[in-house]
Write a protein that holds these residues in place. Structure first.
Motif, PDB file in Angstrom:
ATOM      1  N   LEU A 210     -20.118   2.482  25.141  1.00 46.75           N
ATOM      2  CA  LEU A 210     -20.741   3.664  25.738  1.00 46.75           C
ATOM      3  C   LEU A 210     -20.771   3.560  27.259  1.00 46.75           C
ATOM      4  N   ASP A 211     -21.028   2.371  27.771  1.00 47.70           N
ATOM      5  CA  ASP A 211     -21.013   2.162  29.222  1.00 47.70           C
ATOM      6  C   ASP A 211     -19.625   2.426  29.796  1.00 47.70           C
ATOM      7  N   ILE A 212     -18.597   1.946  29.115  1.00 45.27           N
ATOM      8  CA  ILE A 212     -17.220   2.193  29.577  1.00 45.27           C
ATOM      9  C   ILE A 212     -16.940   3.688  29.626  1.00 45.27           C
ATOM     10  N   LEU A 213     -17.383   4.416  28.630  1.00 50.03           N
ATOM     11  CA  LEU A 213     -17.076   5.850  28.542  1.00 50.03           C
ATOM     12  C   LEU A 213     -17.906   6.703  29.499  1.00 50.03           C
ATOM     13  N   THR A 214     -18.980   6.162  30.008  1.00 50.75           N
ATOM     14  CA  THR A 214     -19.842   6.955  30.896  1.00 50.75           C
ATOM     15  C   THR A 214     -19.776   6.388  32.314  1.00 50.75           C
TER      16      THR A 214
ATOM     17  N   ILE B 176      -5.038   4.366  30.279  1.00 48.30           N
ATOM     18  CA  ILE B 176      -5.223   4.761  28.877  1.00 48.30           C
ATOM     19  C   ILE B 176      -5.978   3.680  28.101  1.00 48.30           C
ATOM     20  N   SER B 177      -5.611   2.416  28.316  1.00 47.06           N
ATOM     21  CA  SER B 177      -6.197   1.344  27.507  1.00 47.06           C
ATOM     22  C   SER B 177      -7.687   1.129  27.798  1.00 47.06           C
ATOM     23  N   ALA B 178      -8.146   1.364  29.021  1.00 49.59           N
ATOM     24  CA  ALA B 178      -9.576   1.184  29.322  1.00 49.59           C
ATOM     25  C   ALA B 178     -10.440   2.206  28.575  1.00 49.59           C
TER      26      ALA B 178
ATOM     27  N   VAL C 100      -3.771  -5.521  32.436  1.00 45.70           N
ATOM     28  CA  VAL C 100      -3.833  -5.013  31.073  1.00 45.70           C
ATOM     29  C   VAL C 100      -2.918  -3.800  31.031  1.00 45.70           C
ATOM     30  N   PRO C 101      -2.001  -3.736  30.064  1.00 46.55           N
ATOM     31  CA  PRO C 101      -1.031  -2.630  30.038  1.00 46.55           C
ATOM     32  C   PRO C 101      -1.688  -1.250  30.019  1.00 46.55           C
ATOM     33  N   ILE C 102      -1.100  -0.344  30.752  1.00 47.51           N
ATOM     34  CA  ILE C 102      -1.487   1.068  30.810  1.00 47.51           C
ATOM     35  C   ILE C 102      -3.014   1.213  30.963  1.00 47.51           C
TER      36      ILE C 102
ATOM     37  N   LYS D  85     -16.442   4.042  33.535  1.00 48.92           N
ATOM     38  CA  LYS D  85     -15.054   4.388  33.215  1.00 48.92           C
ATOM     39  C   LYS D  85     -14.081   3.961  34.307  1.00 48.92           C
ATOM     40  N   GLN D  86     -14.297   4.394  35.544  1.00 46.00           N
ATOM     41  CA  GLN D  86     -13.363   4.043  36.612  1.00 46.00           C
ATOM     42  C   GLN D  86     -13.406   2.552  36.924  1.00 46.00           C
ATOM     43  N   ARG D  87     -14.595   1.981  36.873  1.00 43.79           N
ATOM     44  CA  ARG D  87     -14.735   0.542  37.103  1.00 43.79           C
ATOM     45  C   ARG D  87     -13.905  -0.248  36.086  1.00 43.79           C
ATOM     46  N   THR D  88     -13.926   0.187  34.837  1.00 37.32           N
ATOM     47  CA  THR D  88     -13.181  -0.507  33.788  1.00 37.32           C
ATOM     48  C   THR D  88     -11.682  -0.304  33.958  1.00 37.32           C
ATOM     49  N   ILE D  89     -11.268   0.888  34.336  1.00 40.74           N
ATOM     50  CA  ILE D  89      -9.838   1.129  34.596  1.00 40.74           C
ATOM     51  C   ILE D  89      -9.363   0.205  35.718  1.00 40.74           C
ATOM     52  N   ASP D  90     -10.130   0.122  36.800  1.00 42.11           N
ATOM     53  CA  ASP D  90      -9.775  -0.746  37.930  1.00 42.11           C
ATOM     54  C   ASP D  90      -9.738  -2.212  37.506  1.00 42.11           C
ATOM     55  N   PHE D  91     -10.697  -2.615  36.682  1.00 46.87           N
ATOM     56  CA  PHE D  91     -10.757  -3.989  36.183  1.00 46.87           C
ATOM     57  C   PHE D  91      -9.527  -4.296  35.338  1.00 46.87           C
ATOM     58  N   PHE D  92      -9.200  -3.401  34.408  1.00 47.84           N
ATOM     59  CA  PHE D  92      -8.025  -3.595  33.558  1.00 47.84           C
ATOM     60  C   PHE D  92      -6.759  -3.684  34.406  1.00 47.84           C
ATOM     61  N   ALA D  93      -6.635  -2.825  35.384  1.00 47.64           N
ATOM     62  CA  ALA D  93      -5.451  -2.826  36.254  1.00 47.64           C
ATOM     63  C   ALA D  93      -5.351  -4.142  37.028  1.00 47.64           C
ATOM     64  N   ALA D  94      -6.475  -4.634  37.527  1.00 48.48           N
ATOM     65  CA  ALA D  94      -6.479  -5.886  38.290  1.00 48.48           C
ATOM     66  C   ALA D  94      -6.029  -7.067  37.439  1.00 48.48           C
TER      67      ALA D  94
END
Length: 140
Positions: free
Chosen positions: A25-29, A49-51, A44-46, A32-41
């Motif tokens: 729920l935290d990721i979705l609210t 989308i994957s975050a 983590v593929p795509i 979200k952008q923090r997790t996308i940035d974390f995955f990219a760093a």
């Protein structure tokens, strides 16, 4: 002593379900952008989308575990997600969840990224539910 057949599995699925539900729920609210940035760093593929997909998966699997409806499927999905978290992120930081890498001038510790210890603990609980079922008090 209180004994209820399947009560231990209920406790495991409830606690782990709440952890995944809250994290997803935290990721979705807010995250979200923090997790996308974390995955990219962490490559983590795509990540775009994957975050969010990880957030949806954790929220739904957590809810399934809490209710006991599809708990085994949710547990298996989260085992795969935890394996990915170890592979892409936590594995390179070693085992300890508390990863102290130095000390400040005032004596306080300097922390690094957590290792995979917590992921392994979650996988243990998830395996209990995946193998043993949801236990009692489940909407099967």
């Amino acid at each position: 002593m209180w004994e209820e057949t399947g009560g231990g599995l209920f406790a495991v699925r409830l606690v782990i379900g709440l952890l995944f539900f809250a994290h997803g729920l935290d990721i979705l609210t807010a995250g979200k952008q923090r997790t996308i940035d974390f995955f990219a760093a962490f490559k983590v593929p795509i990540a775009q989308i994957s975050a969010p997909l990880a957030g949806v998966a954790q929220t739904l699997a957590g809810l399934a575990m809490i209710l006991g409806l599809g708990a085994q499927v949710g547990a298996i999905a989260m085992i795969a997600l935890m394996a990915g978290a170890i592979f892409y992120v936590h594995g390179r930081f070693g085992f300890p969840n508390i990863n102290i890498v130095g000390q400040q001038d005032d004596g306080s510790p300097v922390f690094a990224m957590p290792g995979y210890e917590f992921n392994v603990a979650l996988i243990g609980g998830l395996l209990a539910v995946a193998i043993g079922g949801p236990g009692v008090w489940a909407i099967v």
